[in-house]
Design a protein around this motif. Structure first.
Motif, short mmCIF file in Angstrom:
data_model
loop_
_atom_site.label_atom_id
_atom_site.label_comp_id
_atom_site.label_asym_id
_atom_site.label_seq_id
_atom_site.Cartn_x
_atom_site.Cartn_y
_atom_site.Cartn_z
N HIS A 81 0.71 -1.39 -0.05
CA HIS A 81 -0.07 0.16 -0.10
C HIS A 81 0.82 1.30 -0.04
CE1 HIS A 81 -3.55 2.47 0.63
NE2 HIS A 81 -3.06 3.13 1.68
N VAL A 82 0.84 2.17 -0.94
CA VAL A 82 1.44 3.47 -1.16
C VAL A 82 0.50 4.55 -1.04
CG1 VAL A 82 2.70 4.80 -2.51
CG2 VAL A 82 3.49 2.39 -2.53
N ARG A 83 0.63 5.28 -0.10
CA ARG A 83 -0.50 6.41 0.24
C ARG A 83 -0.68 7.28 -1.14
NH1 ARG A 83 -1.90 6.16 5.49
NH2 ARG A 83 -0.57 4.44 6.61
N PRO A 84 -1.65 7.72 -1.50
CA PRO A 84 -1.97 8.54 -2.75
C PRO A 84 -0.82 9.69 -2.75
CG PRO A 84 -3.86 8.28 -1.60
CD PRO A 84 -3.08 7.32 -0.80
N GLY A 85 -0.96 10.63 -1.44
CA GLY A 85 -0.15 11.79 -1.27
C GLY A 85 1.25 11.46 -1.62
N ASP A 86 1.87 10.38 -1.11
CA ASP A 86 3.25 10.06 -1.44
C ASP A 86 3.41 10.01 -2.90
OD1 ASP A 86 4.33 10.07 0.84
OD2 ASP A 86 4.22 8.06 1.37
N ARG A 87 2.47 9.14 -3.72
CA ARG A 87 2.59 8.90 -5.05
C ARG A 87 2.50 10.22 -5.84
NH1 ARG A 87 -1.60 4.72 -7.20
NH2 ARG A 87 -0.40 3.56 -5.57
N ILE A 88 1.67 11.29 -5.57
CA ILE A 88 1.53 12.50 -6.27
C ILE A 88 2.68 13.24 -6.08
CG2 ILE A 88 0.23 14.57 -6.20
CD1 ILE A 88 -2.30 12.78 -5.29
N PHE A 89 3.02 13.26 -4.72
CA PHE A 89 4.29 14.28 -4.26
C PHE A 89 5.51 13.53 -5.15
CE2 PHE A 89 7.95 15.88 -2.25
CZ PHE A 89 7.89 16.97 -2.15
N LYS A 90 5.75 12.45 -5.20
CA LYS A 90 6.87 11.91 -5.79
C LYS A 90 6.77 12.16 -7.39
CE LYS A 90 9.25 7.59 -6.75
NZ LYS A 90 9.09 6.17 -6.93
N GLY A 91 5.63 11.81 -7.93
CA GLY A 91 5.53 12.27 -9.43
C GLY A 91 5.62 13.68 -9.71
N LEU A 92 5.21 14.60 -8.96
CA LEU A 92 5.51 15.99 -8.86
C LEU A 92 7.02 16.39 -8.92
CD1 LEU A 92 2.71 17.97 -7.18
CD2 LEU A 92 3.17 17.87 -9.70
N ALA A 93 7.76 15.85 -7.76
CA ALA A 93 9.17 16.23 -7.80
C ALA A 93 9.75 15.56 -8.84
CB ALA A 93 9.36 15.54 -6.31
N THR A 94 9.61 14.26 -9.36
CA THR A 94 10.49 13.51 -10.16
C THR A 94 10.07 14.43 -11.63
OG1 THR A 94 10.02 11.73 -9.18
CG2 THR A 94 10.99 11.62 -11.49
N GLY A 95 8.86 14.78 -11.59
CA GLY A 95 8.39 15.47 -12.98
C GLY A 95 9.09 16.76 -13.16
N SER A 96 9.19 17.47 -11.98
CA SER A 96 10.16 18.67 -12.01
C SER A 96 11.50 18.74 -12.46
CB SER A 96 9.83 19.51 -10.80
OG SER A 96 8.48 19.59 -10.27
N GLY A 97 12.16 17.57 -11.73
CA GLY A 97 13.55 17.29 -12.00
C GLY A 97 13.74 17.04 -13.54
N VAL A 98 12.85 16.30 -14.18
CA VAL A 98 13.01 15.67 -15.27
C VAL A 98 12.73 16.84 -16.36
CG1 VAL A 98 11.84 14.48 -17.39
CG2 VAL A 98 12.32 13.23 -15.03
N PHE A 99 11.70 17.74 -15.97
CA PHE A 99 11.34 18.76 -16.78
C PHE A 99 12.73 19.78 -16.87
CE2 PHE A 99 9.92 23.35 -17.03
CZ PHE A 99 9.40 23.19 -18.15
N ILE A 100 13.40 20.05 -16.02
CA ILE A 100 14.47 20.99 -16.05
C ILE A 100 15.50 20.42 -16.89
CG2 ILE A 100 15.53 20.49 -13.89
CD1 ILE A 100 15.44 23.82 -15.38
N VAL A 101 15.79 19.18 -16.90
CA VAL A 101 16.95 18.50 -17.41
C VAL A 101 16.38 18.64 -18.86
CG1 VAL A 101 18.07 16.50 -18.07
CG2 VAL A 101 17.47 17.17 -15.58
N ALA A 102 15.20 18.39 -19.18
CA ALA A 102 14.95 18.07 -20.64
C ALA A 102 14.88 19.61 -21.17
CB ALA A 102 13.12 17.77 -20.61
N LEU A 103 14.59 20.65 -20.48
CA LEU A 103 14.57 22.05 -21.00
C LEU A 103 16.00 22.43 -21.50
CD1 LEU A 103 12.28 24.51 -21.31
CD2 LEU A 103 13.30 25.02 -19.04
N ILE A 104 16.85 22.08 -20.50
CA ILE A 104 18.30 22.37 -20.81
C ILE A 104 18.63 21.56 -22.28
CG2 ILE A 104 20.56 22.37 -20.29
CD1 ILE A 104 19.62 22.68 -17.21
N GLY A 105 18.37 20.38 -22.03
CA GLY A 105 18.75 19.49 -23.14
C GLY A 105 17.92 20.07 -24.70
#
Lengths: 258, 354
Positions: B47-71
């Motif tokens: 069981h993974v709480r939805p809050g954790d999943r959403i936050f992890k997704g947002l944080a990972t997404g932001s990280g990927v976004f900035i790298v993708a932007l520079i690329g």
């Protein structure tokens, strides 16, 4: 070398707050004096006034006299920096300089005093580390950072640093409170050895420790919250722990409060 | 606490925890040690709480976004620059020529742009670094608290001044003031190439000398603000240790504050250098254009990557000539990366002592 300390009518303030009131006591040379008492009773504050560290805090003020072999360290002609160079201090948390190697940590005080001779510094480093019972553990990695040692080793490194300048007095502010029992034992053994050469004042929360290492014990207490701390009594350790004059002392050491 | 299976070996204790095992380590781990295993067990349960999943997704997404932007920026620059580079009739890296008007015969090289950019930014850094260090030390170590705070605000305010204002100030106020100083330097130190008579009129003040000083003022607040933050975090126990050893104020700074803050100070300076390298509008206004090439004098004019591109922007009507400028932009892009990489390696070199 080892000098006696005479404190007379010492009052310590932090801004408007009167932290410690009317302390008078004497510490003979080559003797260990323990300061015990509940938290906030001012024992660390008194300790820090013995090497003029108290006044480093903003707004801190000192009244009364502290004499080192009869010389007032608070006289207007005395430079506090000079006082601190002759009185070593060891803190609650080991605080080796993280950017310095083990060797440089030990000789930091000498370097501040202007000693540049490499050979002399190396000799002092070895002698001090031997004095702090740390030499055998670190002799092969003198150029490694001091922060890489274990907590107990770091604390002994700090003691080595303090004794490297051959101070007149060694002040220890709860030197074992951040250490495990084995490291604590190592430090306590060291204190007993250092007593041969230095006048030692140690603040401790651990009454067994006070009983084990000290010759003389001073009990501090405060009458209430917001009241200044006071020296309740000071006597031979044996007497304080077996037959104290004051009831508060007896209550404290028997664990009835504090 | 004693079971090694529970207390993970790398679990936050010092690097040399081995000699005495966990027991002799820094005080923090022992009380904490029993707690992490319990919290670590939880995520393994299905069981993974939805809050954790959403936050992890947002944080990972932001990280990927900035790298993708520079690329994406890098790819954009490359794609736009390559066709023009193919049409270049001179060596792009080592030519001092720059003529892109005739798309049939484009001759452009970045050597002059590169040198003017680097020299003006380096000059700015040389001026700004010691001053920023002084200000940061003053604010954290010497200034009374009451004074330090408003003073720091003023410095931060300097960072908020738009660069166009700095440009105008440099051109109309600082430039004329510097002219006699420049003339004096040329007449007395002119035998050093750096202070030789330049390729533009010094009376107008549109020199690298003026530009560098304006850049220094612009990057000063950046370096100061970051250094101040770092110096302020010097651990109290280290400072006390130094004081107790009989260190004077300056010796405390030298033995604890500076070693502790050095990496941060270098990073801050590189941040400032990055800003200076990329500064556009102020330099576009200040630097006088010149037909002759850069001669290693601070009293030369010319153009940096950024100012050259900005000046030509109204004429980007042909993708081939625009591509030449984009190629220059690509070099600037790489240059800032290199500067950052150097800063990182300097910081990482001392990591062992952190």
């Amino acid at each position: 070398m080892a000098k006696r300390i005479d404190v007379k009518d010492l009052n310590l303030f932090y801004g408007k707050f009167h932290a410690v009131q009317q302390v008078s006591l004497s510490v003979p040379p080559r003797n260990v004096t323990a300061f015990i008492g509940p938290s906030g009773c001012g024992k660390s504050t008194v300790l820090r006034s013995l090497n003029r560290m108290h006044e480093v805090a903003p707004g801190a003020r000192v009244e009364g006299t502290v004499q080192l072999d009869g010389e007032d360290i608070y006289a207007s002609t005395v430079d506090p920096v000079q006082v601190r160079r002759t009185i070593g201090m060891v803190f609650q948390r080991p605080n080796p300089f993280p950017t310095m190697s083990i060797r440089d940590n030990v000789v930091a005080g000498l370097k501040l005093a202007g000693v540049k001779n490499k050979k002399q510094l190396d000799e002092v480093a070895e002698r001090s580390l031997r004095g702090a019972n740390l030499w055998n553990e670190v002799k092969d990695r003198m150029d490694r950072p001091g922060g890489g040692l274990s907590g107990g080793q770091q604390q002994r490194l700090c003691i080595a640093r303090a004794i490297a300048v051959q101070p007149d007095v060694l002040l220890m502010d709860e030197p074992c409170s951040a250490l495990d029992p084995i490291s604590t034992l190592a430090i306590e053994d060291l204190i007993t050895e250092l007593k041969k050469d230095y006048t030692i004042v140690i603040v401790t929360h651990n009454m067994q420790q006070a009983a084990r290492v000290s010759d003389q014990t001073a009990f501090f207490n405060l009458l209430g919250v917001g009241q200044p701390g006071q020296l309740i009594e000071v006597d031979d350790t044996e007497k304080i722990f077996s037959n104290p004059t004051q009831k508060a002392t007896e209550d404290y050491i028997s664990g009835r409060f504090g | 606490m004693s079971d090694p299976v529970v207390v993970k070996p790398p679990g936050g204790t010092g690097p040399a925890g081995a000699p005495r095992g966990a027991a002799a380590n820094t005080p923090a781990p022992p009380p904490e040690a029993p707690i992490p295993p319990q919290t670590e067990v939880e995520p393994k349960s299905p069981h993974v709480r939805p809050g954790d999943r959403i936050f992890k997704g947002l944080a990972t997404g932001s990280g990927v976004f900035i790298v993708a932007l520079i690329g994406a920026i890098g790819v954009f620059l490359l794609v736009q620059a390559i066709p023009s580079l193919a049409l270049d009739n001179v060596n792009f890296l080592f030519s001092r020529e720059w003529s892109t008007g005739d798309v049939g015969n484009m001759r452009f090289g970045i050597l002059d742009l590169f040198l003017v950019t680097v020299v003006s930014a380096a000059f700015a850094l040389i001026i700004a670094m010691p001053i920023a260090l002084g200000i940061a030390l003053f604010l954290t170590q010497y200034a009374p608290r009451r004074l330090a705070r408003p003073f720091a605000y003023v410095i931060d305010l300097l960072a908020a001044v738009p660069s166009i204002i700095f440009g105008l100030w440099g051109l109309f106020v600082l430039g004329p003031v510097l002219t006699p100083i420049g003339e004096w330097l040329i007449s007395s130190l002119g035998f050093i190439p750096l202070f030789a008579k330049g390729n533009v009129s010094i009376a107008l003040g549109g020199t690298i000398f003026t530009a560098g000083i304006v850049l220094a003022v612009m990057i000063l607040p950046i370096i100061t603000a970051v250094s101040r933050e770092v110096f302020d975090r010097t651990p109290g126990p280290h400072v006390e240790g130094a004081i107790a050893l009989g260190a004077t104020k300056w010796e405390v700074v030298r033995t604890t504050v500076l070693p502790f803050g050095k990496a941060g100070y270098v990073s801050a300076s590189m941040l400032g250098l990055g800003r200076a390298l990329g500064e556009t509008i102020a330099l576009t206004i200040i630097l006088s254009a010149t037909g002759s090439s850069f001669g290693w004098s601070l009293f030369d004019g010319g153009a940096t990557f950024a100012s050259k591109i900005a000046l030509a922007a109204p004429e980007f009507n042909d993708p081939r000539s625009a591509g030449a400028y984009i190629a220059a932009g690509l070099v600037l892009f790489v240059l800032t990366f290199v500067v950052n990489a150097i800063a990182r390696s300097i910081v990482a070199g001392r990591k062992e002592y952190e």
